[in-house]
Design an enzyme around this catalytic site. Sequence first.
Site, PDB file in Angstrom:
ATOM      1  N   CYS A 155       4.822   4.791  -4.084  1.00  0.00           N
ATOM      2  CA  CYS A 155       4.780   4.086  -5.370  1.00  0.00           C
ATOM      3  C   CYS A 155       3.603   4.568  -6.217  1.00  0.00           C
ATOM      4  CB  CYS A 155       4.732   2.571  -5.147  1.00  0.00           C
ATOM      5  SG  CYS A 155       6.313   1.922  -4.543  1.00  0.00           S
TER       6      CYS A 155
ATOM      7  N   GLN B 257       0.824  -1.209   0.000  1.00  0.00           N
ATOM      8  CA  GLN B 257       0.000   0.000   0.000  1.00  0.00           C
ATOM      9  C   GLN B 257       0.863   1.266   0.000  1.00  0.00           C
ATOM     10  OE1 GLN B 257      -3.062   0.600  -0.632  1.00  0.00           O
ATOM     11  NE2 GLN B 257      -3.605  -1.553  -0.837  1.00  0.00           N
ATOM     12  N   SER B 258       1.977   1.227  -0.723  1.00  0.00           N
ATOM     13  CA  SER B 258       2.877   2.384  -0.747  1.00  0.00           C
ATOM     14  C   SER B 258       2.235   3.588  -1.443  1.00  0.00           C
ATOM     15  CB  SER B 258       4.167   2.002  -1.476  1.00  0.00           C
ATOM     16  OG  SER B 258       4.922   3.164  -1.751  1.00  0.00           O
ATOM     17  N   ASN B 259       2.155   4.689  -0.710  1.00  0.00           N
ATOM     18  CA  ASN B 259       1.689   5.944  -1.312  1.00  0.00           C
ATOM     19  C   ASN B 259       2.751   6.494  -2.252  1.00  0.00           C
ATOM     20  OD1 ASN B 259      -0.720   6.143   0.408  1.00  0.00           O
ATOM     21  ND2 ASN B 259       0.775   6.417   2.050  1.00  0.00           N
TER      22      ASN B 259
END
Length: 322
Positions: A77, A73-75
């Site tokens: 990325c 859930q990387s913001n």
Amino acid sequence: MKKLARIALGHTPTPIEPLPALSAALGGPSLFVKRDDLTGLAFGGNKTRKLEYLAAEARAHNAGMLITAGAVQSNHCRQTAAAARRLGLDCTLVLVGKPTLHPEANTYLDMLFNAEIIWVKPEKRDLRLKEVFAAKHAANRRPFLIPYGGSSPTGAAAYSYAMPELAKQKLAPDWIVFASSSGGTQAGLVVGAAATESRTKILGISVDEPAKILADRVASLATETAALLGVENRFKAKDIRVNADYLGGGYAEMGRPEQEAIQLFARHEGLLLDPVYTGRAAAGLVDLIRKGFFKKKDTVLFWHTGGTPALFADKYRTALLD
Ligand SMILES: *Cc1c(COP(=O)(O)O)cnc(C)c1O
């Protein structure tokens, strides 16, 4: 501060808003929020500011594509994938996790941007990132590596420039409180505060690292960022305010404190936080207020760093409606 090349991707200055109902409910200092969840670029967040300078660096290197890595859930990325499209470039993401037939929230958006996703086990992340970079380079794709969390001196510099932006908005808070992880936001703010001779105390609530590790990381990144911007300061870990009392169940594990903080902000102010970063930082802020850490006459600015798309991941959605 020396001006670095920038490609505009977002909306700044971001607004500052008072949080009167929340301040009253907590009976504490005057609370304000700096809305970096509204920076734009695919739902906004703190990576927008960093990416404006990283994108300019990529263009200066004649990049043909962007590569970065992060959590499922990387913001960072999600926003890097969006920035790549704005630049007319492809993007490859090395994500820690398993391939899924049911992409949610940030992962869904990564796919909507048609980023190439390479799934890895946590211990393989750095190695795979190097291999992917080497393979793209060998294929003449001119890859540009965006660092983890966008936290190189170039990325951090974006937050140094955010301090003069804040000064122009005529709020001189006693404290700035926010979520700190790869350290770029905090390093940048600390350098910006030094350069503008601000007396505001900058407190990072650690999201995933012990205090010593995070303070060391922020201090060395701040020293490098200052050098890049021609600011004559060196920073030691003891100059960096970090609180790591709110690590809870670990990175991306939302517990009761985060849940309560997200509900408090939502129900008193109609303001959305995220389950991984700002929820944890706000849980720390709320606890510190209850413990009497701040003076009642203090002004405390909660710097909202974004992340709200993660609210829509099933794992968090169900727990937040409990
Ligand atoms: C990346 C991120 C942070 C942490 O910022 P760093 O500069 O990596 O310390 C905080 N909040 C959100 C929502 C983020 O995506």
